[in-house]
Design a protein around this motif. Structure first.
Motif: not given
Length: 380
Positions: A236-262
């Motif tokens: 990320x550019x310097x000074x730009x941060x992403x909320x920790x909770x949002x990052x966790x939700x996105x990570x869980x979403x991407x991981x779960x979607x791959x298994x559900x897709x199969x």
């Protein structure tokens, strides 16, 4: 009196033969059926009889002491752990009495814990409404929009006289529900698109979907969360941060979607070719055919693996400790940091296990209800 004499004196009299054996449903018949089942399944042979007796002996060794420890000799209420340290004391449920608010709500300010409690009640009410068939309508989407908005206001605060609470202080049951419900809710539509894309005839779309699914399924969830927490901010550019909770939700979403897709792709492949041909013969477009004919049947077939992944995702939220979030299990472990209560770790983990089991058992039973309801028209 003989039967012939009764019939001669009263022609209208009709003799009814008494059954030799109890009829079905009779208590005696049920007892015989139970004995027959026991003999057939537990004592049908010498090896089976030995195995049954060994299991009964082990249960006798385990269950009575456990019941005595968990209930009969348990200490249910105490302000200090001294009452739990006397000889003969069983489970120290007084620990749960003293620490239950920390286990349920984590680091959330003590005086403001009515807010996460209200959010949990709203979440559970919305889930119950979503699971009740008469409520299956287009109004569920605005209902969830309102519930998520209200829960966000309650959890964050900063308005209507409520103090602001950063999400780094969230924990326990509210955080687990937020991560699992939003992660699964966002992952499901993405999984449908990935499954359809993997079966697409367009090489570019198919390649992207296959690459994403295989890449995500090739790493554990803890690696995805680590990347979201440690590696992603480096790009990320310097000074730009992403909320920790949002990052966790996105990570869980991407991981779960791959298994559900199969799982969904397996349902799509199991449909007979004639279903696709019949939809084409009606002149339906690709999206009409997919929405009205293909997906309803495919999703009905794969309910068990879908719910299995939902349960797994709900339990895997405990891995968010890697990015510093205190979910239910982490709160239960942190509650043991008090040196006076540290030795009663079993009670803490059992309490957390009961909460996890309650949600997982509900999802399991509800999946069976869905299978019975959706398969009612296809039974033969």
């Amino acid at each position: 009196m003989r039967q012939e004499e009764r019939d001669a004196r009263n022609p209208a009299y009709t003799h009814i033969e008494e059954p030799d054996e109890p009829t079905a449903g009779h208590p005696t018949q049920r007892v015989w059926d139970m004995l027959g089942w026991t003999k057939k399944h537990l004592f049908s042979s010498i090896p089976n009889t030995i195995a049954t007796l060994v299991c009964l002996y082990l249960l006798w060794l385990i269950i009575p002491p456990f019941l005595d420890w968990a209930f009969l000799s348990a200490i249910w209420s105490s302000d200090t752990p001294d009452a739990c340290k006397v000889d003969g004391a069983g489970a120290c449920w007084a620990f749960v009495e003293q620490k239950h608010r920390f286990i349920l709500f984590g680091l959330y300010p003590f005086d403001e814990q009515w807010r996460p409690m209200t959010a949990v009640v709203l979440f559970i009410a919305a889930l119950a409404a979503s699971c009740y068939p008469p409520f299956w309508s287009k109004w569920l989407i605005p209902l969830w929009a309102v519930v998520l908005t209200v829960c966000g206001v309650l959890m964050y605060g900063g308005v209507f006289g409520m103090t602001y609470v950063d999400n780094t202080q969230w924990g326990g049951v509210p955080l687990t529900l937020i991560l699992s419900v939003t992660g699964i809710g966002l992952a499901f539509p993405l999984a449908v698109l990935l499954a359809l894309g993997r079966r697409s005839n367009l090489p570019a779309i198919k390649t992207i979907c296959v690459t994403f699914i295989e890449l995500i399924r090739g790493v554990p969830l803890i690696s995805v969360l680590f990347m979201a927490s440690i590696m992603f901010p480096l790009f990320m550019p310097e000074g730009v941060t992403v909320d920790k909770l949002l990052r966790a939700i996105v990570g869980i979403m991407l991981f779960t979607s791959a298994y559900l897709a199969e799982a969904i792709r397996g349902g799509l492949q199991s449909l007979p070719r004639g279903q696709y041909e019949a939809a084409d013969s009606l002149g339906l477009s690709y999206w009409q055919k997919t929405r009205l004919i293909v997906l309803p049947q495919a999703l009905r077939i794969v309910i068990p693996p879908l719910v299995n992944q939902f349960i797994s995702t709900f339990k895997d939220t405990s891995l968010v400790i890697i990015i510093g979030l205190f979910d239910l299990l982490t709160s239960a472990k942190t509650a043991l940091a008090d040196p006076e209560w540290r030795q009663f770790y079993a009670e803490s983990y059992i309490f957390a296990a009961i909460l996890y089991f309650s949600f997982a058992f509900f999802m399991s039973r509800y999946s069976q209800f869905l299978e019975r309801r959706l398969n009612a028209g296809t039974r033969r």
